[in-house]
Motif scaffolding. Sequence first.
Motif, PDB file in Angstrom:
ATOM      1  N   GLU A  47       0.529  -1.165  -0.435  1.00 28.20           N
ATOM      2  CA  GLU A  47      -0.343  -0.140   0.205  1.00 28.20           C
ATOM      3  C   GLU A  47       0.738   1.025  -0.167  1.00 28.20           C
ATOM      4  OE1 GLU A  47      -3.268  -0.300   2.852  1.00 28.20           O
ATOM      5  OE2 GLU A  47      -3.970  -2.310   1.780  1.00 28.20           O
ATOM      6  N   ARG A  48       2.415   1.702   0.406  1.00 31.14           N
ATOM      7  CA  ARG A  48       2.777   2.601   0.738  1.00 31.14           C
ATOM      8  C   ARG A  48       3.232   2.323  -0.741  1.00 31.14           C
ATOM      9  NH1 ARG A  48       6.662   2.309   5.981  1.00 31.14           N
ATOM     10  NH2 ARG A  48       7.791   0.598   4.651  1.00 31.14           N
ATOM     11  N   THR A  49       3.628   1.414  -1.030  1.00 31.17           N
ATOM     12  CA  THR A  49       4.927   1.401  -2.309  1.00 31.17           C
ATOM     13  C   THR A  49       3.333   2.330  -3.687  1.00 31.17           C
ATOM     14  OG1 THR A  49       6.049  -0.111  -2.411  1.00 31.17           O
ATOM     15  CG2 THR A  49       4.994  -0.142  -5.062  1.00 31.17           C
ATOM     16  N   LEU A  50       2.473   2.095  -3.474  1.00 33.63           N
ATOM     17  CA  LEU A  50       1.021   2.159  -3.909  1.00 33.63           C
ATOM     18  C   LEU A  50       0.847   3.738  -4.296  1.00 33.63           C
ATOM     19  CD1 LEU A  50      -1.231  -0.726  -4.633  1.00 33.63           C
ATOM     20  CD2 LEU A  50       0.199   0.101  -6.589  1.00 33.63           C
ATOM     21  N   LEU A  51       0.516   4.297  -2.431  1.00 29.33           N
ATOM     22  CA  LEU A  51       0.666   5.730  -2.383  1.00 29.33           C
ATOM     23  C   LEU A  51       2.059   6.440  -3.487  1.00 29.33           C
ATOM     24  CD1 LEU A  51      -0.667   5.345   1.711  1.00 29.33           C
ATOM     25  CD2 LEU A  51      -1.860   5.389  -0.470  1.00 29.33           C
ATOM     26  N   ARG A  61      -5.732   0.376  -1.231  1.00 31.55           N
ATOM     27  CA  ARG A  61      -6.307  -0.678  -0.244  1.00 31.55           C
ATOM     28  C   ARG A  61      -6.752  -1.731  -1.276  1.00 31.55           C
ATOM     29  NH1 ARG A  61      -6.960   2.474   3.895  1.00 31.55           N
ATOM     30  NH2 ARG A  61      -9.186   2.925   2.873  1.00 31.55           N
ATOM     31  N   LEU A  62      -6.855  -1.232  -2.682  1.00 32.32           N
ATOM     32  CA  LEU A  62      -8.012  -2.363  -3.417  1.00 32.32           C
ATOM     33  C   LEU A  62      -6.851  -2.628  -4.764  1.00 32.32           C
ATOM     34  CD1 LEU A  62     -10.784   0.548  -5.444  1.00 32.32           C
ATOM     35  CD2 LEU A  62     -11.523  -1.529  -4.100  1.00 32.32           C
ATOM     36  N   VAL A  63      -5.971  -1.876  -5.286  1.00 34.65           N
ATOM     37  CA  VAL A  63      -5.261  -2.522  -6.054  1.00 34.65           C
ATOM     38  C   VAL A  63      -4.151  -3.328  -4.473  1.00 34.65           C
ATOM     39  CG1 VAL A  63      -3.049  -2.411  -7.423  1.00 34.65           C
ATOM     40  CG2 VAL A  63      -4.816  -0.440  -7.284  1.00 34.65           C
ATOM     41  N   ALA A  64      -3.787  -3.335  -4.238  1.00 26.84           N
ATOM     42  CA  ALA A  64      -3.026  -4.191  -2.586  1.00 26.84           C
ATOM     43  C   ALA A  64      -3.583  -5.107  -3.194  1.00 26.84           C
ATOM     44  CB  ALA A  64      -2.746  -3.213  -1.708  1.00 26.84           C
ATOM     45  N   GLY A  65      -5.061  -5.140  -1.923  1.00 25.33           N
ATOM     46  CA  GLY A  65      -6.231  -6.362  -1.752  1.00 25.33           C
ATOM     47  C   GLY A  65      -6.103  -6.977  -2.859  1.00 25.33           C
ATOM     48  N   HIS A  66      -6.053  -7.327  -4.214  1.00 26.08           N
ATOM     49  CA  HIS A  66      -6.495  -8.442  -5.471  1.00 26.08           C
ATOM     50  C   HIS A  66      -5.076  -8.757  -5.857  1.00 26.08           C
ATOM     51  CE1 HIS A  66      -9.843  -6.358  -5.529  1.00 26.08           C
ATOM     52  NE2 HIS A  66     -10.554  -6.893  -6.210  1.00 26.08           N
ATOM     53  N   ALA A  78      -5.718  -3.364 -13.322  1.00 29.14           N
ATOM     54  CA  ALA A  78      -6.650  -3.644 -11.875  1.00 29.14           C
ATOM     55  C   ALA A  78      -6.176  -1.980 -11.073  1.00 29.14           C
ATOM     56  CB  ALA A  78      -5.839  -4.311 -11.074  1.00 29.14           C
ATOM     57  N   ALA A  79      -5.010  -1.546 -11.570  1.00 28.52           N
ATOM     58  CA  ALA A  79      -4.865   0.228 -10.914  1.00 28.52           C
ATOM     59  C   ALA A  79      -6.245   0.775 -12.108  1.00 28.52           C
ATOM     60  CB  ALA A  79      -3.441   0.497 -11.136  1.00 28.52           C
ATOM     61  N   ASP A  80      -6.004   0.549 -12.763  1.00 28.73           N
ATOM     62  CA  ASP A  80      -6.366   1.873 -13.790  1.00 28.73           C
ATOM     63  C   ASP A  80      -8.245   1.583 -13.480  1.00 28.73           C
ATOM     64  OD1 ASP A  80      -5.073   2.701 -15.510  1.00 28.73           O
ATOM     65  OD2 ASP A  80      -5.753   1.423 -17.189  1.00 28.73           O
ATOM     66  N   ALA A  82      -9.400   0.652 -10.306  1.00 29.31           N
ATOM     67  CA  ALA A  82     -10.123   1.026  -9.200  1.00 29.31           C
ATOM     68  C   ALA A  82      -9.645   2.451  -9.161  1.00 29.31           C
ATOM     69  CB  ALA A  82      -8.120   0.581  -8.215  1.00 29.31           C
ATOM     70  N   ALA A  83      -8.568   3.278 -10.265  1.00 30.96           N
ATOM     71  CA  ALA A  83      -8.517   4.020  -9.792  1.00 30.96           C
ATOM     72  C   ALA A  83      -9.916   4.871 -10.879  1.00 30.96           C
ATOM     73  CB  ALA A  83      -8.268   5.496 -11.206  1.00 30.96           C
ATOM     74  N   TYR A  84     -10.773   4.400 -11.798  1.00 30.43           N
ATOM     75  CA  TYR A  84     -12.218   5.351 -11.923  1.00 30.43           C
ATOM     76  C   TYR A  84     -13.018   4.497 -11.088  1.00 30.43           C
ATOM     77  CZ  TYR A  84     -10.692   4.623 -17.064  1.00 30.43           C
ATOM     78  OH  TYR A  84      -9.547   4.741 -18.701  1.00 30.43           O
ATOM     79  N   ASP A  85     -12.995   3.766  -9.987  1.00 30.69           N
ATOM     80  CA  ASP A  85     -13.951   4.137  -8.556  1.00 30.69           C
ATOM     81  C   ASP A  85     -13.745   5.275  -7.906  1.00 30.69           C
ATOM     82  OD1 ASP A  85     -15.221   1.198 -10.162  1.00 30.69           O
ATOM     83  OD2 ASP A  85     -14.247  -0.063  -9.448  1.00 30.69           O
ATOM     84  N   LEU A  86     -13.013   5.177  -7.941  1.00 30.14           N
ATOM     85  CA  LEU A  86     -12.692   6.768  -7.134  1.00 30.14           C
ATOM     86  C   LEU A  86     -14.204   7.629  -6.794  1.00 30.14           C
ATOM     87  CD1 LEU A  86      -9.137   7.689  -6.866  1.00 30.14           C
ATOM     88  CD2 LEU A  86      -9.803   5.558  -5.720  1.00 30.14           C
ATOM     89  N   GLY A  87     -14.224   7.686  -5.654  1.00 28.65           N
ATOM     90  CA  GLY A  87     -15.226   8.902  -5.387  1.00 28.65           C
ATOM     91  C   GLY A  87     -14.676  10.328  -5.160  1.00 28.65           C
ATOM     92  N   ALA A  88     -14.856  11.145  -4.531  1.00 30.89           N
ATOM     93  CA  ALA A  88     -14.922  12.357  -4.431  1.00 30.89           C
ATOM     94  C   ALA A  88     -13.848  13.078  -3.579  1.00 30.89           C
ATOM     95  CB  ALA A  88     -16.077  13.379  -4.690  1.00 30.89           C
ATOM     96  N   ALA A  89     -13.769  12.130  -2.881  1.00 30.28           N
ATOM     97  CA  ALA A  89     -12.977  12.503  -1.291  1.00 30.28           C
ATOM     98  C   ALA A  89     -11.618  11.524  -2.331  1.00 30.28           C
ATOM     99  CB  ALA A  89     -14.033  11.653  -0.040  1.00 30.28           C
ATOM    100  N   ASP A  90     -11.491  10.340  -2.225  1.00 27.12           N
ATOM    101  CA  ASP A  90     -10.406  10.018  -2.489  1.00 27.12           C
ATOM    102  C   ASP A  90      -9.563  10.619  -4.163  1.00 27.12           C
ATOM    103  OD1 ASP A  90     -11.568   7.670  -1.113  1.00 27.12           O
ATOM    104  OD2 ASP A  90     -12.566   7.078  -2.895  1.00 27.12           O
ATOM    105  N   LEU A  91     -10.756  11.650  -4.853  1.00 28.55           N
ATOM    106  CA  LEU A  91      -9.565  12.376  -5.610  1.00 28.55           C
ATOM    107  C   LEU A  91      -8.849  13.515  -4.512  1.00 28.55           C
ATOM    108  CD1 LEU A  91     -12.251  11.753  -8.705  1.00 28.55           C
ATOM    109  CD2 LEU A  91     -10.519  10.901  -8.339  1.00 28.55           C
ATOM    110  N   ALA A  92     -10.131  13.937  -3.933  1.00 22.03           N
ATOM    111  CA  ALA A  92      -9.027  15.313  -3.135  1.00 22.03           C
ATOM    112  C   ALA A  92      -8.222  14.399  -2.736  1.00 22.03           C
ATOM    113  CB  ALA A  92     -10.686  15.733  -2.398  1.00 22.03           C
ATOM    114  N   GLU A  93      -8.374  13.971  -1.845  1.00 22.19           N
ATOM    115  CA  GLU A  93      -6.941  13.343  -1.495  1.00 22.19           C
ATOM    116  C   GLU A  93      -5.377  13.244  -1.558  1.00 22.19           C
ATOM    117  OE1 GLU A  93      -5.565   9.672   1.726  1.00 22.19           O
ATOM    118  OE2 GLU A  93      -7.347   9.031   0.316  1.00 22.19           O
ATOM    119  N   ALA A  94      -6.393  12.184  -3.314  1.00 22.24           N
ATOM    120  CA  ALA A  94      -4.927  11.779  -4.512  1.00 22.24           C
ATOM    121  C   ALA A  94      -5.047  13.644  -4.689  1.00 22.24           C
ATOM    122  CB  ALA A  94      -5.771  11.862  -5.080  1.00 22.24           C
ATOM    123  N   LEU A  95      -5.580  14.436  -5.087  1.00 21.55           N
ATOM    124  CA  LEU A  95      -5.394  15.896  -5.999  1.00 21.55           C
ATOM    125  C   LEU A  95      -3.799  16.735  -4.754  1.00 21.55           C
ATOM    126  CD1 LEU A  95      -8.693  16.243  -7.880  1.00 21.55           C
ATOM    127  CD2 LEU A  95      -6.183  16.453  -8.501  1.00 21.55           C
TER     128      LEU A  95
END
Length: 191
Positions: A47-51, A61-66, A78-80, A82-95
Amino acid sequence: MHTRHPRGLTLPAHRLPDLPGRVAIPGQSRGASPLTLFNTAPPEIAERTLLACLHSRTWARLVAGHRPYPDADALLAAADEAAYDLGAADLAEALAAESLPDLPEDTYSAAHTALNAAQAAYEARFGHAFVICLDEVPAEERLDRVLADIRSRLANDPEEERLVAAEQLRRLARGRLRRCLKGAGDCATSR
């Protein structure tokens, strides 16, 4: 010997903020592929690598969990997804973890000023940093592309821009993850 001098003051290039866990997999054993190391790493290391590729805990968590992934293409798919499934709060965190792309070291200070002004206008309009994937853009065209895109995207309505920014984040994450799989070691250095 002729020394090339930049045509004006230069400012330091913009840098990605320091993200925890920027090293792909600590303690890599010789001979194991980066994918094998990723597949067998403890969940918190994966997860830290993915972050470091995309700063969304949900995505990581989604990508590491699979895991395990049979090949790099499966992991990237799988990474793509999971990225398509991100909600507004997840996008805000990433941005919130993103910054402007690096500029060449000899970029004019006027270009930095123009970019900073465009970024300020963008942040005022949309409330987050401007993100763009420049993986396939030649280095000499990057500044022009960033300035043109930021100006163009300022005309988007907030919902349209959220979709554009999400797509740019997905492309950034994919490129960073691809570099990790090639053994580059540091997902956060994406430019």
